[in-house]
Motif scaffolding. Structure first.
Motif, PDB file in Angstrom:
ATOM      1  N   GLY A 165       2.648 -50.192-110.392  1.00 37.29           N
ATOM      2  CA  GLY A 165       3.178 -49.712-109.126  1.00 37.29           C
ATOM      3  C   GLY A 165       4.271 -50.599-108.558  1.00 37.29           C
ATOM      4  O   GLY A 165       5.012 -50.192-107.676  1.00 37.29           O
ATOM      5  N   GLU A 166       4.396 -51.805-109.085  1.00 37.16           N
ATOM      6  CA  GLU A 166       5.405 -52.744-108.611  1.00 37.16           C
ATOM      7  C   GLU A 166       6.774 -52.361-109.180  1.00 37.16           C
ATOM      8  O   GLU A 166       6.872 -51.794-110.263  1.00 37.16           O
ATOM      9  CB  GLU A 166       5.008 -54.138-109.090  1.00 37.16           C
ATOM     10  N   TYR A 167       7.821 -52.667-108.443  1.00 38.65           N
ATOM     11  CA  TYR A 167       9.174 -52.424-108.926  1.00 38.65           C
ATOM     12  C   TYR A 167       9.741 -53.700-109.518  1.00 38.65           C
ATOM     13  O   TYR A 167       9.557 -54.783-108.965  1.00 38.65           O
ATOM     14  CB  TYR A 167      10.078 -51.921-107.791  1.00 38.65           C
ATOM     15  N   VAL A 168      10.403 -53.565-110.657  1.00 39.13           N
ATOM     16  CA  VAL A 168      11.049 -54.690-111.317  1.00 39.13           C
ATOM     17  C   VAL A 168      12.511 -54.333-111.561  1.00 39.13           C
ATOM     18  O   VAL A 168      12.884 -53.163-111.578  1.00 39.13           O
ATOM     19  CB  VAL A 168      10.364 -55.058-112.653  1.00 39.13           C
ATOM     20  N   GLU A 169      13.311 -55.364-111.746  1.00 38.43           N
ATOM     21  CA  GLU A 169      14.725 -55.159-112.023  1.00 38.43           C
ATOM     22  C   GLU A 169      14.974 -55.436-113.501  1.00 38.43           C
ATOM     23  O   GLU A 169      14.621 -56.501-114.005  1.00 38.43           O
ATOM     24  CB  GLU A 169      15.552 -56.106-111.156  1.00 38.43           C
ATOM     25  N   LEU A 170      15.553 -54.468-114.190  1.00 31.32           N
ATOM     26  CA  LEU A 170      15.896 -54.628-115.594  1.00 31.32           C
ATOM     27  C   LEU A 170      17.388 -54.924-115.665  1.00 31.32           C
ATOM     28  O   LEU A 170      18.189 -54.236-115.035  1.00 31.32           O
ATOM     29  CB  LEU A 170      15.592 -53.342-116.366  1.00 31.32           C
ATOM     30  N   SER A 171      17.771 -55.922-116.414  1.00 34.33           N
ATOM     31  CA  SER A 171      19.194 -56.231-116.548  1.00 34.33           C
ATOM     32  C   SER A 171      19.525 -56.531-118.004  1.00 34.33           C
ATOM     33  O   SER A 171      18.706 -57.062-118.750  1.00 34.33           O
ATOM     34  CB  SER A 171      19.578 -57.405-115.646  1.00 34.33           C
ATOM     35  N   ILE A 172      20.734 -56.165-118.388  1.00 34.83           N
ATOM     36  CA  ILE A 172      21.235 -56.406-119.735  1.00 34.83           C
ATOM     37  C   ILE A 172      22.690 -56.847-119.587  1.00 34.83           C
ATOM     38  O   ILE A 172      23.398 -56.357-118.702  1.00 34.83           O
ATOM     39  CB  ILE A 172      21.086 -55.145-120.625  1.00 34.83           C
ATOM     40  N   PRO A 173      23.147 -57.786-120.412  1.00 36.34           N
ATOM     41  CA  PRO A 173      24.526 -58.275-120.284  1.00 36.34           C
ATOM     42  C   PRO A 173      25.562 -57.155-120.457  1.00 36.34           C
ATOM     43  O   PRO A 173      25.418 -56.279-121.315  1.00 36.34           O
ATOM     44  CB  PRO A 173      24.646 -59.303-121.420  1.00 36.34           C
TER      45      PRO A 173
END
Length: 146
Positions: free
Chosen positions: A61-69
């Motif tokens: 249920g938690e929100y996470v941030e996905l990042s890629i170069p």
């Protein structure tokens, strides 16, 4: 490149996340009068679910941030859009100069090479999925709500 995703399941370091697929229409001023904008609203409930590895503790249920170069995104985009066109042109020029085929056959074979390059890229990207997951960084966003 960053995207906000919701944690759907947690299995040790393997986390299943879900992101909402966006269209370019959401940022356009004409999306209420344009046919494509209206269709994007009809099909707006599209989600993508996939598994990523993280060492950060997360809960369902938690929100996470996905990042890629950005360089990797650019490289993959150039491959995806450029290689099939280069393949088409290469097939056409090689077949024209080395064979005595008629123009119709050359066009047909060139487009066949174009299609085969898409299939080859699809297989290659599936094999590269492991590497993309290694490049993906999962972090807690500064603003926890979407």
């Amino acid at each position: 490149m960053k995207e906000l995703a919701q944690v759907v399941a947690v299995d040790g370091q393997r986390v299943t996340v879900s992101t909402q697929l966006k269209s370019a229409c959401s940022g356009c001023e004409q999306n209420t009068t344009c046919g494509a904008g209206i269709l994007s609203k009809v099909f707006s409930d599209r989600h993508s679910t996939f598994v990523v590895k993280t060492e950060s503790p997360v809960a369902v249920g938690e929100y996470v941030e996905l990042s890629i170069p950005e360089q990797q995104v650019t490289r993959f985009a150039l491959l995806l859009y450029g290689l099939p066109v280069v393949t088409l042109l290469l097939f056409a020029s090689v077949l024209t100069s080395l064979t005595a085929m008629t123009e119709g056959y050359i066009i047909l074979l060139s487009f066949s090479g174009f299609a085969v390059s898409f299939v080859a890229l699809r297989l290659w990207f599936r094999l590269r999925d492991v590497r993309v997951n290694q490049l993906l960084v999962v972090s807690t966003p500064a603003h926890p709500s979407p």
